[in-house]
Design a protein around this motif. Structure first.
Motif, PDB file in Angstrom:
ATOM      1  N   SER A 151       0.970  -1.090   0.059  1.00  0.00           N
ATOM      2  CA  SER A 151      -0.008   0.122   0.021  1.00  0.00           C
ATOM      3  C   SER A 151       1.039   1.349  -0.042  1.00  0.00           C
ATOM      4  CB  SER A 151      -0.740  -0.057   1.127  1.00  0.00           C
ATOM      5  OG  SER A 151      -0.239   0.305   2.499  1.00  0.00           O
ATOM      6  N   GLY A 152       0.304   2.502  -0.104  1.00  0.00           N
ATOM      7  CA  GLY A 152       1.202   3.612  -0.251  1.00  0.00           C
ATOM      8  C   GLY A 152       1.890   3.833   0.979  1.00  0.00           C
ATOM      9  N   GLY A 153       1.350   3.737   2.109  1.00  0.00           N
ATOM     10  CA  GLY A 153       1.928   3.896   3.365  1.00  0.00           C
ATOM     11  C   GLY A 153       3.193   3.020   3.451  1.00  0.00           C
ATOM     12  N   THR A 186       0.202  10.571   9.851  1.00  0.00           N
ATOM     13  CA  THR A 186       0.584  10.557  11.484  1.00  0.00           C
ATOM     14  C   THR A 186       1.659   9.463  11.891  1.00  0.00           C
ATOM     15  OG1 THR A 186      -1.834  11.060  11.648  1.00  0.00           O
ATOM     16  CG2 THR A 186      -0.511  11.018  13.646  1.00  0.00           C
ATOM     17  N   GLN A 187       1.315   8.328  11.215  1.00  0.00           N
ATOM     18  CA  GLN A 187       2.159   7.012  11.686  1.00  0.00           C
ATOM     19  C   GLN A 187       3.607   7.356  11.107  1.00  0.00           C
ATOM     20  OE1 GLN A 187       0.124   3.837   9.893  1.00  0.00           O
ATOM     21  NE2 GLN A 187      -1.076   3.629  11.627  1.00  0.00           N
ATOM     22  N   LEU A 192       9.165   8.732  11.736  1.00  0.00           N
ATOM     23  CA  LEU A 192      10.684   9.824  11.313  1.00  0.00           C
ATOM     24  C   LEU A 192      11.138  10.462  12.361  1.00  0.00           C
ATOM     25  CD1 LEU A 192       8.959  11.590   8.077  1.00  0.00           C
ATOM     26  CD2 LEU A 192      10.857   9.965   8.168  1.00  0.00           C
ATOM     27  N   ALA A 193      10.172  10.703  13.415  1.00  0.00           N
ATOM     28  CA  ALA A 193      10.472  11.204  14.673  1.00  0.00           C
ATOM     29  C   ALA A 193      11.433  10.261  15.378  1.00  0.00           C
ATOM     30  CB  ALA A 193       9.557  11.733  15.645  1.00  0.00           C
ATOM     31  N   ALA A 215       4.396  20.056  13.304  1.00  0.00           N
ATOM     32  CA  ALA A 215       4.430  19.089  14.288  1.00  0.00           C
ATOM     33  C   ALA A 215       5.735  18.333  14.662  1.00  0.00           C
ATOM     34  CB  ALA A 215       3.646  17.757  13.742  1.00  0.00           C
ATOM     35  N   ILE A 216       6.742  18.439  13.672  1.00  0.00           N
ATOM     36  CA  ILE A 216       8.018  17.810  13.907  1.00  0.00           C
ATOM     37  C   ILE A 216       9.488  18.714  13.674  1.00  0.00           C
ATOM     38  CG2 ILE A 216       7.063  15.490  13.127  1.00  0.00           C
ATOM     39  CD1 ILE A 216       9.018  15.441  10.676  1.00  0.00           C
TER      40      ILE A 216
END
Lengths: 265, 276
Positions: A151-153, A186-187, A192-193, A215-216
């Motif tokens: 899938s894309g994610g 969000t995931q 990444l964080a 956010a980051i």
């Protein structure tokens, strides 16, 4: 760690018979990134964000200006040093499907940078790929899958695994989460964080989405028509900024309550 | 790789049958010395222009040579050399096309203008010119056909590479530290493979036609060697009394060319490749 000094760039006509029609895309950009920081580069489409990203990655020589990485000029380096920099500077693109060769398996995709730089035995290579897949939240068995089976994610996770494979110092995230839905965004952002703290990475986070950036990111810059119009640290001063391009971006955020929407003028 | 190509055949009757026919011709071609019942160039004037018999299944020609053996040996030239032309022009074309498309700039302009120059001439005229300069013979024909065929592969390949180059995975490969050569090898050539195979299959039919046509005109293979086009030419003198001397090789050329064309069409449909 990274300094962009007065960089200007224009895209010319590629045809050697006709060099006319050169079009400026970047004008006099200067910015400095510290080690371990996350630098958000905001702007609407066509503002020159991706071009600046390519220049920082070392694959597009700017028409004017210099890029310094770890005390050395990126575009005046020996071939050997340039090759070494390919370890340190990596990228994750927006469109995860076009960023991978459709005929390669996940293992081949992630293994490409490893094969270019490391002398692993086939077994070690496979082990390393397995570890990388687990780090980005996939299963080691996924290494046999082809891009169209993800899938894309998930495929974006494969792209991230390829980017971190060589333990780089800076990753350019070129709209890396923009084509994903909210849940996956969000995931991926939290992944990444996590990776950033784990590897001590720096990010150049290119986006048009203020919320994802705030956010980051610990630094934010806004680009408009090829120039930097805002550089700053926190969300509040960004919202206060009076430049029309910044205002436009800020007003494009959907508020939690419709009545609170910041109206232009 | 092998699994991917196996998937191409599954449930595709036309591809299966045509591939089987092609394979049959290649086996006959390779095993000609063992399969052919007689020496294809051995003259026996006592048996000339015989009809079919137990000894000579398809009869004999005007010099008493066995027709079946000559047809079998002829396949070596007609199909074998066509395959050679096909392979060499494919390799030249793909390499030139990939380099041209990938490097771009003046290299691209130069190579593409060269291709256009060659394409501007009708193929056969150019081949006749080259053969005219170097004299008739199989090698000259081979070289001449090779020189005109590669441009088609180069053009198609170059255009595909140009569109591939814009894709992000090529940029990503560069950023991963891959050299230009390994990008061409690992990313570009695998992605242009299928359309090129389709094109090559269709071109193969043309190459057989070209070789036969040139041999028919007496420019390719020289007597007494057997080749289908040359056999038709030899048969013209006996067209009224013994038309089978022309019909046998004619039918074979027809069969092989049609097989390659059907195969090419079926493959292009299977791969979803736009026709040239």
């Amino acid at each position: 760690m990274l300094q962009v000094r007065e960089v200007s760039h224009s895209y010319g006509n590629r045809n050697w018979l006709d060099r006319s029609g050169s079009r400026p895309v970047l004008e006099n950009i200067s910015l400095t990134m510290d080690k371990g920081s996350c630098y958000g580069l905001l702007g609407t489409s066509g503002a020159g964000k991706s071009t600046l990203g390519k220049i920082i990655l070392g694959i597009e020589k700017p028409s004017k200006g210099e890029v310094w990485f770890e005390g050395k000029n990126l575009y005046h380096s020996s071939r050997k040093l340039l090759k070494e920099w390919r370890r340190d500077l990596q990228v994750v693109f927006q469109d995860c499907y076009s960023a991978v060769n459709p005929l390669m398996t996940a293992a081949q995709i992630i293994g490409e940078p490893l094969r270019n730089f490391e002398r692993y035995s086939p077994k070690e290579l496979q082990r390393r790929i397995g570890i990388l897949l687990e780090q980005v939240g996939l299963r080691p068995e996924d290494e046999r899958k082809y891009p169209h089976q993800f899938s894309g994610g998930q495929l974006q996770r494969v792209n991230i695994a390829r980017a971190i494979a060589l333990k780089p110092k800076l990753i350019v995230l070129d709209e890396s989460v923009s084509s994903l839905d909210m849940v996956h965004q969000t995931q991926i952002l939290s992944l990444l964080a996590d990776l950033r703290t784990h590897y001590g990475l720096s990010y150049l986070f290119i986006t048009h989405d203020i919320r994802a950036a705030t956010a980051i990111c610990d630094h934010i810059a806004v680009m408009d028509q090829g120039s930097l119009v805002y550089q700053g640290g926190d969300r509040e001063s960004l919202i206060q900024c009076a430049h029309p391009a910044v205002k436009q971006l800020v007003s494009s955020i959907l508020p939690e309550h419709p009545s609170e929407r910041i109206v232009l003028n | 790789m092998i699994n991917k190509w196996r998937a191409v055949f599954r449930g595709q009757k036309a591809i299966q049958i045509c591939s089987a026919v092609v394979l049959f011709f290649f086996i006959v071609m390779l095993l000609a010395p063992w399969i052919a019942p007689h020496d294809p160039v051995k003259v026996n004037l006592l048996e000339k222009l015989d009809g079919p018999s137990v000894e000579h299944w398809l009869g004999t020609d005007h010099l008493g040579r066995d027709n079946l053996s000559r047809l079998i040996y002829g396949a070596r030239i007609s199909i074998g050399f066509a395959a050679l032309i096909f392979l060499s022009s494919l390799i030249i074309g793909v390499v030139v096309g990939s380099v041209s498309g990938y490097v771009g700039g003046w290299v691209d302009s130069l190579l593409m203008r060269l291709c256009e120059g060659i394409m501007a001439f009708p193929n056969l005229v150019l081949v006749l010119g080259i053969v005219g300069i170097f004299g008739p013979g199989l090698m000259q024909v081979l070289l001449a056909l090779m020189m005109v065929q590669w441009v088609y592969y180069a053009r198609v390949c170059r255009n595909m590479v140009v569109s591939l180059r814009e894709r992000n995975f090529i940029t990503a490969a560069r950023i991963s530290g891959s050299s230009s050569w390994s990008i061409i090898r690992r990313h570009i050539i695998p992605n242009v493979q299928r359309p090129i195979v389709v094109m090559g299959t269709l071109e193969m039919g043309w190459a057989i036609m070209d070789i036969s046509a040139l041999s028919f005109l007496g420019l390719g293979i020289q007597p007494p060697n057997a080749e289908w086009g040359a056999m038709i030419h030899e048969g013209t003198s006996y067209m009224r009394s013994h038309p089978e001397l022309m019909i046998y090789p004619g039918l074979l050329i027809l069969a092989v060319v049609i097989t390659f064309n059907i195969l090419g069409e079926a493959l292009s449909e299977r791969f979803g490749v736009a026709k040239r």
